[in-house]
Design a protein around this motif. Structure first.
Motif, PDB file in Angstrom:
ATOM      1  N   LEU A 199       1.014  -1.169   0.037  1.00  0.00           N
ATOM      2  CA  LEU A 199      -0.015  -0.022   0.036  1.00  0.00           C
ATOM      3  C   LEU A 199       0.723   1.269   0.049  1.00  0.00           C
ATOM      4  N   ALA A 200       0.860   2.117  -1.085  1.00  0.00           N
ATOM      5  CA  ALA A 200       1.581   3.335  -1.200  1.00  0.00           C
ATOM      6  C   ALA A 200       0.710   4.427  -1.332  1.00  0.00           C
ATOM      7  N   ASP A 201      -0.528   4.463  -0.806  1.00  0.00           N
ATOM      8  CA  ASP A 201      -1.287   5.671  -1.035  1.00  0.00           C
ATOM      9  C   ASP A 201      -1.469   6.537   0.333  1.00  0.00           C
ATOM     10  N   TYR A 202      -0.661   6.093   1.416  1.00  0.00           N
ATOM     11  CA  TYR A 202      -0.705   6.795   2.638  1.00  0.00           C
ATOM     12  C   TYR A 202       0.593   6.451   3.394  1.00  0.00           C
ATOM     13  N   THR A 203       1.033   7.265   4.079  1.00  0.00           N
ATOM     14  CA  THR A 203       2.104   7.134   5.004  1.00  0.00           C
ATOM     15  C   THR A 203       1.603   6.240   6.277  1.00  0.00           C
ATOM     16  N   TYR A 204       1.875   4.978   6.145  1.00  0.00           N
ATOM     17  CA  TYR A 204       1.547   4.029   7.171  1.00  0.00           C
ATOM     18  C   TYR A 204       2.625   4.215   8.400  1.00  0.00           C
ATOM     19  N   TYR A 205       3.562   4.292   8.348  1.00  0.00           N
ATOM     20  CA  TYR A 205       4.720   4.200   9.401  1.00  0.00           C
ATOM     21  C   TYR A 205       5.812   5.215   9.144  1.00  0.00           C
ATOM     22  N   TYR A 206       6.114   5.636  10.340  1.00  0.00           N
ATOM     23  CA  TYR A 206       7.418   6.524  10.389  1.00  0.00           C
ATOM     24  C   TYR A 206       8.484   6.025  11.154  1.00  0.00           C
ATOM     25  N   ALA A 207       9.601   5.814  10.492  1.00  0.00           N
ATOM     26  CA  ALA A 207      10.782   5.399  11.202  1.00  0.00           C
ATOM     27  C   ALA A 207      11.785   6.633  11.846  1.00  0.00           C
ATOM     28  N   VAL A 208      11.899   6.448  12.961  1.00  0.00           N
ATOM     29  CA  VAL A 208      12.443   7.556  13.504  1.00  0.00           C
ATOM     30  C   VAL A 208      13.992   7.134  13.732  1.00  0.00           C
ATOM     31  N   LYS A 209      14.818   8.017  13.359  1.00  0.00           N
ATOM     32  CA  LYS A 209      16.375   8.018  13.822  1.00  0.00           C
ATOM     33  C   LYS A 209      16.555   8.747  15.004  1.00  0.00           C
ATOM     34  N   ARG A 210      16.877   8.193  16.221  1.00  0.00           N
ATOM     35  CA  ARG A 210      16.994   8.965  17.351  1.00  0.00           C
ATOM     36  C   ARG A 210      18.127  10.023  17.410  1.00  0.00           C
TER      37      ARG A 210
END
Length: 544
Positions: A199-210
């Protein structure tokens, strides 16, 4: 009690204050807390993470479940512990320093239910400088394959998995891998899945670099990462037989995990570690580095893997150090329509590496050409009213350079070409006709060619960039010429009736630009001499 649609597994170790945003993003999901189960395992945290988990469990007693355990050294053990108590139809894994878009779980569950998907991958993005490979997210697709998509470059477990699939195949995380323990789980799930959706229609996950870069992936040393990669590849080889499908998965490991071990920090390692890294890469290359896989990689990474495979530590160090010092790759050799990058080890009889390892195969090389193309000399040559720009330009190409051309181009380089400083022209583009006389000589060290051009200058108002046009392995490149800080010919006036001024300058990017302009405009009919016309223009400006 109603079975939740999805269990979200959160392995937690010292991730405050990021943990709070992570948990808030879960309990505020639009899917609703009644359809959600969160199983968070505190892996012996020494900060406030454990207390924060308990606070959420107290506030959301029917949704958030917390398990506290002694530190295990990685996310695998707490994730396995959570799977033992998960009850949702689907299971989803999230890093405790990351967070989800509000509709993420609702959308992914709906997709899995509609298409019968065993694995659903929602679009991920990186924040705070975290890199996340984006090729998989160009478009949504309800049915993709592990073998003909960018999925092998997106093997984190941050996906929705049908829990029935997980339990039927007893999928668990290997607890002896400090890095990449999610890869065996994800790879096997994708191998065994009936259907995988993206699914590319929405930002599902935000990966954070501390802010302190304390994510475990950033802390592991070379040998630990090598051992983990070897274990992952051995496990994968047991699932996928040798051939194109295994190559498709292992391309990720050779171009990503293994290539990272021989980057700019490799020369600074102690010699024994360098030897061990090369030996480890060699063992994996001997087993899995097939010719089709080799040819599918870019030449830079391919050469480094090849040098490591031969145990050529000194050549590998030189290849990395020289490239860092030069700001680009070594020069190219053209032979029989093929192009070879002359990294250390090229045609070295002691190493006996195949030419194919050094060949440019289907990839663009604008950076190599831009970094090595520069001015040798420039001067004006005037005969009566005729003016010629005499240029000598070095290009980092030797061998069959007969088609190379130098021109003055009046079109600006597109923004997309600004970074590499050169651009590959559309397929089928032919080299332009030479603008003047052109001769070629090989440089004294044999690594390049000096193109000497004599280009007539026309009396027109223009700002022209000096360009080299090169044909490399069937591709045509337009390369701006850098001045390299060399002295440029002085600006001069030429022609009598309508005098022109011509100058050669370096622009803001250090590239050679030729500017021509009349000293004054020709007067409109009836306004007398050029001098009177010029004086009248000055007077008009002063009286405004």
């Amino acid at each position: 009690m109603t079975t939740p649609d999805v269990t979200v597994v959160v392995a937690v170790y010292n991730t405050m204050p990021y943990l709070t945003e992570c948990l808030n993003s879960l309990v505020n999901q639009s899917i609703g807390v009644d359809r959600l189960e969160v199983v968070a395992v505190d892996d012996g945290s020494t900060d406030d993470s454990g207390r924060e988990l308990d606070r959420f469990a107290e506030r959301y007693p029917g949704t958030v479940k917390v398990i506290h355990q002694a530190n295990s050294g990685g996310p695998a053990a707490p994730s396995n512990r959570a799977l033992e108590v998960a009850t949702g139809r689907y299971v989803y894994f999230i890093g405790s320093d990351d967070y989800l878009g509000k509709d993420a779980l609702k959308r992914m569950v709906a997709c899995a239910d509609e298409h019968g998907s065993d694995v659903v991958v929602g679009k991920m993005v990186g924040t705070n400088g975290r890199y996340v490979h984006q090729a998989l997210y160009k478009k949504s697709d309800p049915d993709i394959s592990l073998y003909d998509s960018a999925l092998p470059f997106t093997l984190a477990n941050t996906k929705l998995f049908r829990r029935e699939l997980v339990e039927r195949h007893k999928l668990r995380f290997p607890e002896d891998l400090p890095v990449g323990s999610d890869q065996p789980f994800t790879i096997e799930a994708c191998v065994r899945a009936r259907k995988i959706s993206v699914l590319a229609d929405y930002t599902y996950y935000y990966a954070v670099k501390r802010g302190d870069a304390s994510n475990i992936t950033y802390r592991a040393n070379h040998l630990a990462r090598l051992r983990c990669t070897a274990e992952i590849m051995k496990f994968t080889a047991g699932l996928i037989e040798a051939g194109p499908q295994r190559d498709a998965v292992f391309k990720r490991h050779f171009t990503w995990e293994l290539a990272k071990l021989v980057q700019d920090d490799f020369p600074a390692l102690d010699h024994e570690t360098q030897v061990q890294v090369c030996a480890g890469i060699a063992a994996l290359a001997d087993d899995y580095f097939t010719e089709p896989l080799r040819d599918s990689m870019d030449v830079k990474r391919r050469v480094r893997i090849g040098l490591a495979q031969r145990g050529a530590v000194s050549e590998l160090i030189r290849a990395i150090s020289d490239e860092a010092a030069l700001g680009g790759a070594p020069s190219l050799l053209l032979e029989d329509g093929r192009a070879f990058v002359r990294y250390p080890g090229f045609r070295d009889p002691a190493l006996d590496l195949p030419d194919r390892l050094f060949e440019v195969i289907g990839e663009a090389v604008p950076k190599q050409l831009a970094d090595g193309t520069g001015l040798v000399s420039a001067q004006w040559e005037q005969l009566g009213q005729d003016l010629t720009l005499a240029l000598a330009v070095r290009v980092p190409v030797a061998g069959e350079t007969g088609s190379a051309v130098i021109r003055l181009a009046n079109k600006a380089m597109p923004k997309s070409a600004d970074k590499p400083g050169a651009r590959r022209l559309p397929v089928g583009t032919e080299l332009p006709a030479p603008a003047g006389e052109l001769s070629r000589t090989t440089t004294a060290d044999g690594t390049g060619t000096v193109l000497t051009a004599r280009i007539p200058v026309k009396p027109v108002r223009a700002k022209l960039g000096v360009r080299a046009y090169l044909d490399v392995a069937g591709s045509t490149y337009e390369v701006p010429v850098k001045t390299l800080g060399l002295p440029l010919p002085l600006a001069r006036r030429w022609r009598e009736k309508v005098p022109y001024r011509i100058s050669a300058n370096a622009n803001a990017k250090g590239r050679l630009v030729i500017t021509t302009a009349p000293l004054w405009e020709s007067p409109p009919s009836g306004e007398g001499s050029p001098l009177r016309h010029l004086m009248s223009r000055v007077k008009r400006k002063l009286t405004r």
